[in-house]
Design a protein around this motif. Sequence first.
Motif, short mmCIF file in Angstrom:
data_model
loop_
_atom_site.label_atom_id
_atom_site.label_comp_id
_atom_site.label_asym_id
_atom_site.label_seq_id
_atom_site.Cartn_x
_atom_site.Cartn_y
_atom_site.Cartn_z
N CYS B 305 0.73 -1.14 0.05
CA CYS B 305 0.03 -0.08 0.39
C CYS B 305 0.48 1.23 -0.07
CB CYS B 305 -1.00 -0.31 1.37
SG CYS B 305 -1.51 1.99 1.77
N GLU B 308 3.00 1.45 -3.07
CA GLU B 308 2.21 2.65 -4.33
C GLU B 308 1.89 3.67 -3.75
OE1 GLU B 308 -1.70 1.49 -6.29
OE2 GLU B 308 -0.87 -0.48 -4.73
N LEU B 309 2.01 3.84 -2.94
CA LEU B 309 1.61 5.70 -3.07
C LEU B 309 3.27 6.60 -3.25
CD1 LEU B 309 0.80 6.60 0.68
CD2 LEU B 309 -0.15 7.32 -1.32
N ASN B 310 4.35 5.97 -3.42
CA ASN B 310 5.37 6.09 -3.68
C ASN B 310 5.50 6.49 -4.81
OD1 ASN B 310 5.80 6.00 -0.84
ND2 ASN B 310 7.86 4.56 -0.69
N THR B 311 5.22 5.27 -5.98
CA THR B 311 5.27 5.52 -6.72
C THR B 311 4.39 6.29 -7.71
OG1 THR B 311 4.01 2.86 -7.26
CG2 THR B 311 6.87 3.29 -7.15
N VAL B 312 2.77 5.94 -6.98
CA VAL B 312 1.71 7.09 -8.07
C VAL B 312 2.43 8.39 -7.32
CG1 VAL B 312 -0.30 7.53 -7.73
CG2 VAL B 312 0.33 4.98 -7.24
N HIS B 313 2.19 8.91 -6.14
CA HIS B 313 2.56 10.85 -5.82
C HIS B 313 3.63 11.05 -6.47
CE1 HIS B 313 -2.02 10.84 -4.09
NE2 HIS B 313 -1.70 9.61 -4.50
N GLU B 314 3.50 12.49 -6.67
CA GLU B 314 5.09 12.96 -7.02
C GLU B 314 6.05 13.27 -5.86
OE1 GLU B 314 6.08 16.47 -10.32
OE2 GLU B 314 3.97 15.83 -9.95
N GLN B 317 7.87 10.20 -4.65
CA GLN B 317 8.65 10.02 -5.13
C GLN B 317 9.71 11.03 -4.68
OE1 GLN B 317 8.61 10.29 -9.18
NE2 GLN B 317 5.81 9.18 -9.38
#
Lengths: 422, 422
Positions: B305, B308-314, B317
């Motif tokens: 979970c 996924e945040l790390n890859t989806v939200h700029e 990243q």
Amino acid sequence: MDVEASIKQWLYNHEQEGIELLQKLVQEPSKRGREAKAQAIIMEKCKQLGMDIDCWELEGDSLRQHPQFHCDRSDFSGNPNLAAVLKGSGGGKSILLNGHIDVVPEGNLHDWVEHPFSGIVKDGKMYGRGTTDMKGGTVSLLMAMDAIISLGIQLKGDVIFESVIEEESGGAGTLAAVLRGYRADGAIIPEPTNLKFFPLQQGSMWFRITVKGKSAHGGTRYAGVNAIEQAMVVIDAIRELETKRNEALDHPLYETIPIPIPINLGKISGGDWPSSVPDTVILEGRFGVAPNESIEAAQLSLTECLSELNTVHEWFQIKPVEWEWFGARWLPGQLEENHPLMQVLTDKFISVFNKEPVIEASPWGTDGGYLSVVGKIPVMVFGPGITEMAHDANEHIELRKITEAAHVIALTILEWCGMDDA
Amino acid sequence: MDVEASIKQWLYNHEQEGIELLQKLVQEPSKRGREAKAQAIIMEKCKQLGMDIDCWELEGDSLRQHPQFHCDRSDFSGNPNLAAVLKGSGGGKSILLNGHIDVVPEGNLHDWVEHPFSGIVKDGKMYGRGTTDMKGGTVSLLMAMDAIISLGIQLKGDVIFESVIEEESGGAGTLAAVLRGYRADGAIIPEPTNLKFFPLQQGSMWFRITVKGKSAHGGTRYAGVNAIEQAMVVIDAIRELETKRNEALDHPLYETIPIPIPINLGKISGGDWPSSVPDTVILEGRFGVAPNESIEAAQLSLTECLSELNTVHEWFQIKPVEWEWFGARWLPGQLEENHPLMQVLTDKFISVFNKEPVIEASPWGTDGGYLSVVGKIPVMVFGPGITEMAHDANEHIELRKITEAAHVIALTILEWCGMDDA
């Protein structure tokens, strides 16, 4: 060589001294309650300049009972305010030069490349908490005065230099200086403006919002009401309020600023056990006030926003959101476009940089509010620091700009106070 | 009069003694690190009963190096574990009766009608932190043993009573007791089940999530990234994960529970200055683990979970969300439907209440995980407290239910351990 050229030459010849003074100041972490050692360095410098020094602790009923006193500090002892006066020969206008010595906490150490109080110099920049906000600006003031004094220039008007505490917590230091009688025909505050002119000063004040939930065991969290989730509803409402308040502003100086009067959420805390549903969350922040807005009107807008939550959301009807205004308050202020101080500063800026100054509205409150509202002193905010670096990790300043600001300020003093050629 | 009738009569005749014992226990705020005084009261009671007492401090490498030791407490000195044994004559099954003496913090004082450690009795209920979770259950155990001992009944199997510390922080007390050698053929933990049977024990563990922002002055908050707002994104993602995890469960015992394996957000903290944009927010909470789920699988679901945040939200990243599992961990566990302990308890429940027990899945982890996974002891959770009041303000217990639970437990002990009529 004329006087203005001598000032310039003196400042650039003595640039390194200013850098060393700033480094000493940055290496004293003058966070709230620990301002004394940095103030001692300033006092030593003022003594060298032969100025009349007044160093006093903020106490007494006249300060605490003043209707504009908004401060949660109980003890001022051991950390004095400082004023130093360069007496004019008479017949000129007086000027007040105001800098604050207190710095905000350094935040998360891991986000700093160098130690936050290192004062290290790299590529023409000095790093450390307070470099930009605003010990660099204070050094510009001291350099300007040093140049004038060292060149043996006799001014007609008085120069009053102040190094105050408590700016970051609402300005009780400057209020105390006003109440002690330090007033003048104009004032410059070298807060970090990127060498822009900030004639409009945003006001601001601190709020504390208490959001209630209902505690329960985390395993039956559905039997409770999580105050963290309720706080998210409050935060959403505050964001909407911020949008609404900023859309309503129409001053041309605000056009380039993303959020002219922000509502900042600075602190959050809630809960005391990972396995329990938290029953309370406390939010603290800073509420921006437009230069032409009253404190009361600004407060009313938050009251309306939060009261509406209480009537619209079912849980908030059972446990209403509570709020208070605490600690710091910076009064808003405004210097008229055609004020003589604005004109002199503009002339001198053009003569130093060979271009018009950029004029913007201040994104933060300054001690200028107390100077203008309580002291009735026209104020311009203009300084060498980097606006965006204030309060940030890796705060730094471009050292050359300290000298450039000192140059503009020294020429302004000569013109404003007048030179006594006799 | 037969033995079962004598037990019942004895318990109702001595109900007031149990109430007074509970009141004394509740009036000792045995929060983490302050368990000693309440333990002394339990020890005194066990001495009166003539049991063999073992009182020891949790220390030593065998505990700290055990692979299932998950505890952030550095110092156990001065706050002992307690075990008291009633030796059987031989030839019967042994039973372990386990209660924890530690209580969670009282939370917000203003939410309590009475002082949280008053132990006040009103309308057949006693109020105070720990009444329900779980000093009331411990009193049921002591009353059951008192009845058996006072009536001069000689059991064949051993009865091991434990009053442990650290349950609310993950169960290091019970783990220590298992490692010290206290094991039995079956165990009862009288956590607050509303007199229901909880054969399925939810596991749970604590997590800490660090959300990074970028600090800035509140007046130019648009130059920073507010970690509080970023934390709201993380909280939304956790809520979605919770929904997904609970939708995937299909055990019939979960049908009536709104959120069988909740993810509780228990603590939030971030920022250190109202006028600065906070650069860090820390969230702490409790992650429910299904009885048939491995700890590793549950951890993986949070990892997925947040990754996924790390890859989806700029922003994530640039500053990825960080997380760790810390402190407490309660292992999940399960007692088979047709286990003899289940059967004996069911028979005795029916003989006391003249109806079938309600069987549900536990909404929380208990020390039963350590007993069953490490000690290989079959465990039933059954107690007199009010499930919904655990960890809540105004926690209370219905006093009559303490006696009723003691009654079921005493009869179960007689049947399980066997009576030596010789």
